[in-house]
Design an enzyme around this catalytic site. Structure first.
Site, PDB file in Angstrom:
ATOM      1  CB  ALA A 238      -1.387  -0.086   0.977  1.00  0.00           C
TER       2      ALA A 238
ATOM      3  CD  GLU B 238       6.416   6.833  -6.508  1.00  0.00           C
ATOM      4  OE1 GLU B 238       6.220   6.031  -5.493  1.00  0.00           O
ATOM      5  OE2 GLU B 238       6.748   7.226  -7.685  1.00  0.00           O
TER       6      GLU B 238
ATOM      7  N   GLY C 255       7.005  10.476  -5.206  1.00  0.00           N
ATOM      8  CA  GLY C 255       8.328  10.518  -5.890  1.00  0.00           C
ATOM      9  C   GLY C 255      10.034   9.931  -6.097  1.00  0.00           C
TER      10      GLY C 255
ATOM     11  CD  GLU D 166       1.767   7.999  -4.661  1.00  0.00           C
ATOM     12  OE1 GLU D 166       1.169   8.014  -5.132  1.00  0.00           O
ATOM     13  OE2 GLU D 166       2.318   7.283  -3.906  1.00  0.00           O
TER      14      GLU D 166
ATOM     15  N   GLY E 229       3.997   3.817  -3.543  1.00  0.00           N
ATOM     16  CA  GLY E 229       5.521   3.534  -3.550  1.00  0.00           C
ATOM     17  C   GLY E 229       5.476   2.131  -3.710  1.00  0.00           C
TER      18      GLY E 229
HETATM   19  N1  COA Z   1       1.553   3.451   5.247  1.00  0.00           N
HETATM   20  C1  COA Z   1       0.988   3.171   6.460  1.00  0.00           C
HETATM   21  N2  COA Z   1      -0.085   2.558   6.636  1.00  0.00           N
HETATM   22  C2  COA Z   1      -1.225   2.287   6.286  1.00  0.00           C
HETATM   23  C3  COA Z   1      -0.875   2.376   4.582  1.00  0.00           C
HETATM   24  C4  COA Z   1       0.558   3.044   4.007  1.00  0.00           C
HETATM   25  N3  COA Z   1       1.200   3.710   2.783  1.00  0.00           N
HETATM   26  N4  COA Z   1      -1.964   2.270   3.823  1.00  0.00           N
HETATM   27  C5  COA Z   1      -2.810   1.954   5.153  1.00  0.00           C
HETATM   28  N5  COA Z   1      -1.880   1.560   5.652  1.00  0.00           N
HETATM   29  C6  COA Z   1      -2.748   0.728   7.224  1.00  0.00           C
HETATM   30  C7  COA Z   1      -3.812   1.753   8.103  1.00  0.00           C
HETATM   31  O1  COA Z   1      -3.559   2.472   8.428  1.00  0.00           O
HETATM   32  C8  COA Z   1      -4.435   0.727   8.779  1.00  0.00           C
HETATM   33  O2  COA Z   1      -4.070   0.470   9.700  1.00  0.00           O
HETATM   34  P1  COA Z   1      -4.686   0.728  11.339  1.00  0.00           P
HETATM   35  O3  COA Z   1      -5.173  -0.453  11.306  1.00  0.00           O
HETATM   36  O4  COA Z   1      -3.579   0.723  12.491  1.00  0.00           O
HETATM   37  O5  COA Z   1      -6.004   2.411  11.217  1.00  0.00           O
HETATM   38  C9  COA Z   1      -4.494  -0.335   8.358  1.00  0.00           C
HETATM   39  O6  COA Z   1      -3.368  -0.657   7.546  1.00  0.00           O
HETATM   40  C10 COA Z   1      -5.524  -1.151   7.485  1.00  0.00           C
HETATM   41  O7  COA Z   1      -5.896   0.038   6.202  1.00  0.00           O
HETATM   42  P2  COA Z   1      -6.953   0.526   5.951  1.00  0.00           P
HETATM   43  O8  COA Z   1      -7.100   1.151   5.805  1.00  0.00           O
HETATM   44  O9  COA Z   1      -8.489   0.196   7.487  1.00  0.00           O
HETATM   45  O10 COA Z   1      -7.962  -0.838   5.185  1.00  0.00           O
HETATM   46  P3  COA Z   1      -9.296  -0.114   4.025  1.00  0.00           P
HETATM   47  O11 COA Z   1      -9.331  -1.654   3.608  1.00  0.00           O
HETATM   48  O12 COA Z   1     -10.290   0.816   4.826  1.00  0.00           O
HETATM   49  O13 COA Z   1      -8.132   1.028   3.238  1.00  0.00           O
HETATM   50  C11 COA Z   1      -6.231   2.017   1.574  1.00  0.00           C
HETATM   51  C12 COA Z   1      -7.255   0.793   2.608  1.00  0.00           C
HETATM   52  C13 COA Z   1      -5.326   1.133   0.749  1.00  0.00           C
HETATM   53  C14 COA Z   1      -7.377   1.912   0.860  1.00  0.00           C
HETATM   54  C15 COA Z   1      -6.162   2.891   3.012  1.00  0.00           C
HETATM   55  O14 COA Z   1      -5.208   1.951   3.434  1.00  0.00           O
HETATM   56  C16 COA Z   1      -5.258   3.697   1.774  1.00  0.00           C
HETATM   57  O15 COA Z   1      -5.447   4.476   1.884  1.00  0.00           O
HETATM   58  N6  COA Z   1      -3.934   3.916   2.405  1.00  0.00           N
HETATM   59  C17 COA Z   1      -2.842   4.569   2.251  1.00  0.00           C
HETATM   60  C18 COA Z   1      -2.710   4.556   1.083  1.00  0.00           C
HETATM   61  C19 COA Z   1      -1.421   5.384  -0.050  1.00  0.00           C
HETATM   62  O16 COA Z   1      -1.563   6.860   0.049  1.00  0.00           O
HETATM   63  N7  COA Z   1       0.163   4.958  -0.259  1.00  0.00           N
HETATM   64  C20 COA Z   1       0.850   5.931  -0.888  1.00  0.00           C
HETATM   65  C21 COA Z   1       1.253   6.295   0.474  1.00  0.00           C
HETATM   66  S1  COA Z   1       2.808   7.782  -0.569  1.00  0.00           S
END
Ligand code: COA
Length: 671
Positions: free
Chosen positions: A441, A493, A521, A513, A490
């Site tokens: 993720a 990426e 980045g 992002e 990432g």
């Molecule tokens: N970094 C750190 N933690 C992350 C993560 C990331 N990139 N992506 C997901 N997690 C964590 C969440 O914070 C959550 O932790 P928690 O249970 O302690 O709150 C756990 O993983 C599960 O994710 P959750 O959001 O509950 O699952 P979901 O199925 O509801 O949603 C996503 C999944 C991927 C849509 C959502 O987690 C999300 O938007 N993540 C960010 C993705 C992102 O922007 N990545 C680019 C980063 S540069």
């Protein structure tokens, strides 16, 4: 195909997913196990057996309650909730389990009761139906002693709350058929759980930590109050031992399990007598602390830490479980902030010795290290490594963060690659993600807040994160990404720097992002345009609007080489691709490239979120400048610096804060 077994999904299971499961016991954990199974496998038929109709009725009521809450929270659609509640039956008659292919016993911790239940079960189900017990302490050898067909039986130890807690210990005991243990691991991993295979010893792996942690806390009551001990413990765990014991009504359980350990392994495990006379502890809730005088704090901290280290080295010396499972399991199942081996890694050798020596003096008999402490720390914590036809399959395993990349994981992937890249017997590598939901993720968002507002630090972070990707660019041996689920930011990426990509039909990619107010980045503004120029329009939309790219479209665009239907096929395809690339792979185009002009558009993501015009301007400029850069590495540098610029915007502050607070960001207000 010859495979090793660290990633449970690399095995070809000898049975399909279960179709009809019975849970025996409608008490606290049984219905939670059933609910987990039904939410993961909605077509499953589930039968709950109990001697009490009232207990069955309240279990079914709890199901409906959970499903309703999941719909309200947006975790489940109405349709999914209806499916979860269908085909769930309760009965007081064991005849209802006749056609089950898996029976899970979740009754009271009482050996003779459990044996009676298994006799009832075995009299009704087929001789190859899998039978498992949810005991937290009683060895399989003892529980299943009277079973006729032992090879289909083992312990599957769930942790509360079982519908949500990912950890499950699967006990590998001598009588169990290896394919049954492997099947259970495969089923759990397929359904979002984290199976941890352990040896058949009293209390298995994680409860040896938990029970002795609680017992030690109770033994310390002659020096401090429960509230003081929980306050000191909060450095290590989200909820202190006494708080958890209150919640789980756990006092009798510790008496029972530590008596078992004491009888088998020595008096030092004998439970604190106070467990028999207290029902509820007077303590503080998680997040609250009472002041503890320094000398007392030191004494409690040393003992709590000592017991963690002592139990951990014992678990590893007796090969009860693997070091990575121990560390991850303590966090996932027991709520430790970091695993005990990670704690050991953070301590100086001298400090660890001091703590252990003190424990040896104060608690004679407790296990002590049998090897140099550094020996216990030689393992990969965040990746699993398997061997498939000589190809090293690296599985990213951070289920708590959807396999998000952080420094330690990046270093571990690099270390595995470096270990084998000059080994002539290793044709190449596959990188995949643990489970079925996520390949990766993205970069760990938890690490971002510290660099906001510091352009140089953020750009340097990007450069540092790229160390693995830059290494991939220069490699001669092929590395193939096997996308088992979502590949975001990432994570995508990383995949786009691998020399081949294969994907599950259901997987998808996204560059979210700008919806966090930052830029991708570490290559996404550069690499796609040099590697898949015909897909430039798609990448423009992915970068500017966070549009998702599904696997089928990725195949059409040539981003992905092949699609598969199952995790096993995915790995086979990835391994075949590695072997196919043995003679060499194409390098990412090094010279400048032309990218289509950005058409004017509203600053809005595909999901309707209003985006920051500032972030979009930085993105578009970076893509255009990077395209003109004479070399790939100069283009990448433009990406690092642009990330640095984005980290200094109000939008980044807002986007990262909103992710942490689980709310929708307001980029209109942030600018
Ligand atoms: N970094 C750190 N933690 C992350 C993560 C990331 N990139 N992506 C997901 N997690 C964590 C969440 O914070 C959550 O932790 P928690 O249970 O302690 O709150 C756990 O993983 C599960 O994710 P959750 O959001 O509950 O699952 P979901 O199925 O509801 O949603 C996503 C999944 C991927 C849509 C959502 O987690 C999300 O938007 N993540 C960010 C993705 C992102 O922007 N990545 C680019 C980063 S540069």
């Amino acid at each position: 195909m010859q495979v090793s077994i660290n990633n449970p999904l690399l095995r070809t299971p000898l049975r399909p997913l279960p179709r009809h499961v019975a849970v025996i016991g409608a008490g606290s954990i049984g219905p939670d196990i059933g609910y987990y199974l039904k939410s993961a496998l909605p077509d499953l038929k589930l039968t709950i057996i109990d001697i009490s109709q009232n207990a069955i009725d309240s279990a079914l009521g709890r199901f409906a309650d959970y499903a309703r809450k999941a719909v309200v929270k947006g975790k489940m659609s109405e349709q999914q909730a209806t499916a979860v509640l269908q085909q769930v039956h309760g009965s007081t008659d064991y005849d209802a389990i006749k056609n089950c292919d898996w029976v899970i016993e979740a009754a009271t911790e009482n050996l003779s009761l459990k044996r009676r239940i298994f006799a009832e079960v075995e009299a009704r189900v087929a001789k190859d139906a899998v039978i498992t017990s949810n005991t937290s302490s009683l060895p399989a050898e003892r529980i299943f002693a009277e079973l006729r067909y032992k090879n289909r039986a083992t312990v599957t130890h769930f942790f509360a709350p079982a519908w949500r807690n990912p950890a499950v210990e699967v006990i590998d005991w001598p009588a169990a058929a290896p394919e049954v243990v492997a099947w259970l691991g495969w089923v759990f991993c397929n359904t979002g759980k984290l199976p941890l295979v352990t040896k058949d010893v009293p209390c298995f792996m994680l409860d040896r930590i938990f029970d002795n942690w609680c017992n030690e806390a109770a033994l310390l009551l002659d020096q401090a109050s429960a509230a003081e001990i929980d306050s000191v413990a909060s450095e290590f765990v989200h909820a202190g031992p006494f708080f958890v014991l209150n919640l789980a009504r756990g006092n009798p359980i510790i008496t029972e399990t530590n008596t078992l350990q004491a009888d088998e392994e020595g008096e030092h495990y004998r439970p604190a007598p106070v467990f028999r006379s207290v029902e509820q502890w007077l303590t503080v809730a998680p997040g609250k602390r009472v002041e503890v005088p320094a000398a007392r704090l030191g004494a409690i901290r040393d003992r709590l830490l000592g017991i963690l280290l002592s139990q951990s080295v014992d678990i590893l010396d007796r090969t009860i479980g693997t070091p990575a499972d121990l560390d991850l399991g303590c966090c996932s199942a027991l709520g430790f902030r970091v695993g005990p081996l990670s704690l050991l890694r953070q301590m100086s050798g001298e400090e660890a010795r001091r703590v252990l020596d003190r424990l040896a003096r104060e608690r004679p008999g407790m296990p002590m290290p049998r090897r140099a402490l550094a020996d216990y720390l030689r393992f990969e914590r965040h990746v699993l490594v398997d061997d498939v036809e000589g190809v090293k399959v690296i599985t990213l395993r951070r289920p708590e963060a959807l396999n998000a990349l952080h420094d330690e994981m990046t270093d571990e992937i690099l270390a595995v690659i470096r270990r084998y890249e000059n080994d002539p017997t290793v044709p190449g590598f596959v990188i995949t993600g643990y489970g079925t939901k996520a390949f990766c993720a993205g970069a760990d968002i938890g690490r971002f807040p510290s660099m906001l507002g510091d352009r140089e630090a953020a750009a340097q972070y990007s450069r540092d994160c790229s160390r693995l990707l830059v290494h991939l660019d220069a490699m001669h041996k092929p590395v193939v990404a096997a996308l088992n689920g979502m590949a975001l930011g990432g994570g995508f990426e990383l995949a786009m720097r691998c020399h081949g990509l294969v994907a599950m039909q259901t997987s998808w990619m996204q560059l979210p992002e700008v919806s966090l107010g930052i830029l991708p980045g570490i290559g996404a503004m550069v690499v796609p345009y040099r590697r898949w120029p015909k897909a430039a329009g798609t990448f423009h939309a992915m970068l500017r609007r966070c549009e998702k790219l599904n696997a089928r479209k990725a195949l059409e665009l040539g981003v992905v080489d092949q699609l598969t239907n199952s995790p096993m096929e995915l790995i086979q395809a990835a391994v075949a691709r590695v072997l196919g690339l043995a003679k060499g792979h194409e390098r990412i185009h090094d010279g400048p490239v032309t990218v289509p002009a950005f058409e004017r558009m509203a600053a809005e993501a595909a999901n309707g979120l209003a985006l920051s015009p500032t972030t979009l301007r930085l993105l578009e400029t970076a893509v255009q400048q990077a395209a003109l850069a004479p070399t790939l590495s100069e283009a990448l540098e433009i990406g690092y610096l642009a990330f640095g610029d984005s980290a200094c915007t109000g939008a980044a502050r807002e986007g990262i804060a909103a992710f942490g607070e689980r709310r929708t960001p307001d980029f209109v207000a942030a600018g």
